[in-house]
Design an enzyme around this catalytic site. Structure first.
Site, PDB file in Angstrom:
ATOM      1  N   CYS A 133     100.469  23.958  31.297  1.00 41.75           N
ATOM      2  CA  CYS A 133     101.296  24.610  30.507  1.00 41.75           C
ATOM      3  C   CYS A 133     103.013  24.495  31.158  1.00 41.75           C
ATOM      4  CB  CYS A 133     100.817  25.994  30.033  1.00 41.75           C
ATOM      5  SG  CYS A 133     100.955  27.160  31.373  1.00 41.75           S
TER       6      CYS A 133
ATOM      7  N   ASN B  58     102.361  28.163  33.900  1.00 41.48           N
ATOM      8  CA  ASN B  58     101.155  28.113  34.677  1.00 41.48           C
ATOM      9  C   ASN B  58     100.746  29.622  34.934  1.00 41.48           C
ATOM     10  OD1 ASN B  58      99.616  27.408  37.924  1.00 41.48           O
ATOM     11  ND2 ASN B  58      98.696  27.370  35.856  1.00 41.48           N
TER      12      ASN B  58
ATOM     13  N   CYS C 195     100.107  31.875  31.656  1.00 48.98           N
ATOM     14  CA  CYS C 195      99.246  32.390  30.779  1.00 48.98           C
ATOM     15  C   CYS C 195      98.432  31.241  30.173  1.00 48.98           C
ATOM     16  CB  CYS C 195     100.290  32.586  29.442  1.00 48.98           C
ATOM     17  SG  CYS C 195     101.481  33.851  29.844  1.00 48.98           S
ATOM     18  N   ARG C 196      98.585  30.422  29.384  1.00 50.52           N
ATOM     19  CA  ARG C 196      97.890  29.563  28.753  1.00 50.52           C
ATOM     20  C   ARG C 196      96.886  28.544  29.788  1.00 50.52           C
ATOM     21  NH1 ARG C 196     102.120  26.278  25.279  1.00 50.52           N
ATOM     22  NH2 ARG C 196     103.299  27.198  27.271  1.00 50.52           N
ATOM     23  N   SER C 197      97.601  27.866  30.711  1.00 56.84           N
ATOM     24  CA  SER C 197      96.726  27.041  31.415  1.00 56.84           C
ATOM     25  C   SER C 197      95.772  27.577  32.493  1.00 56.84           C
ATOM     26  CB  SER C 197      97.611  25.845  32.390  1.00 56.84           C
ATOM     27  OG  SER C 197      98.512  26.353  33.317  1.00 56.84           O
TER      28      SER C 197
ATOM     29  N   ASP D 216     102.542  29.345  22.610  1.00 62.08           N
ATOM     30  CA  ASP D 216     103.018  30.170  24.042  1.00 62.08           C
ATOM     31  C   ASP D 216     103.172  31.522  23.418  1.00 62.08           C
ATOM     32  OD1 ASP D 216     104.267  31.280  25.966  1.00 62.08           O
ATOM     33  OD2 ASP D 216     105.926  29.947  25.943  1.00 62.08           O
TER      34      ASP D 216
END
Ligand code: 4NP
Length: 152
Positions: A8, A11, A13-15, A124
């Site tokens: 993401c 690095n 939150c999402r990934s 996001d």
């Protein structure tokens, strides 16, 4: 073995949540030996930091551990090391394509390419409320199950 890198922007939150969700699934299914995984960000802002506390809280509420993960930036060697590099959104994918060495064999794909009836991007959640973090975890759960089953 299939080596998978989730990517993401930051690095945090999402990934890392994708990495933790995938790790949790492989541990549950007993398929740890079939996969290797990591996550990284295209940006350098948060190198060395733990994941965002809101994402850690949401993951913990789902029984998914991610407190051990630390942010890092994507590096050129990742394109040779990983078979599959999975971007959370189209901007991440474009940034990855721009730096992929021409002789790297890694497949660059979107996380939600695999998921039916889902938006094409993992949004996001950074500037929104807790709902957004839980929504991201739901999307990642669906996509990780698809990814896992495709390779087992
Ligand atoms: P991520 O979320 O890409 O899912 O880790 C973000 C984290 C930090 C920022 C943006 C997005 N930031 O602007 O610092």
């Amino acid at each position: 073995m299939v080596k998978v890198l989730f990517v993401c922007l930051g690095n945090i939150c999402r990934s890392p949540a994708a990495e933790a969700t995938f790790r949790h699934l492989c541990q549950q299914q007993g398929t740890n030996q079939r996969f290797a995984w990591d996550s990284a960000g295209t940006a350098a802002y948060h190198i060395g930091k733990a994941a965002d506390s809101r994402m850690r809280e949401a993951a913990q509420a789902r029984g998914i551990a991610m407190d051990d993960l630390r942010a890092r930036q994507v590096k050129v060697t990742d394109f040779y090391e990983y078979d599959l590099i999975i971007a959370m959104d189209k901007s991440n994918l474009a940034n990855l394509k721009a730096i992929q060495p021409v002789d790297s064999k890694a497949d660059l794909v979107l996380m939600l390419d695999n998921a039916d009836n889902a938006p094409a991007e993992v949004p996001d959640p950074y500037y929104g409320g807790m709902d957004g973090f839980y929504q991201v975890l739901d999307m990642l759960d669906t996509a990780c199950r698809r990814l896992h089953d495709q390779h087992c």
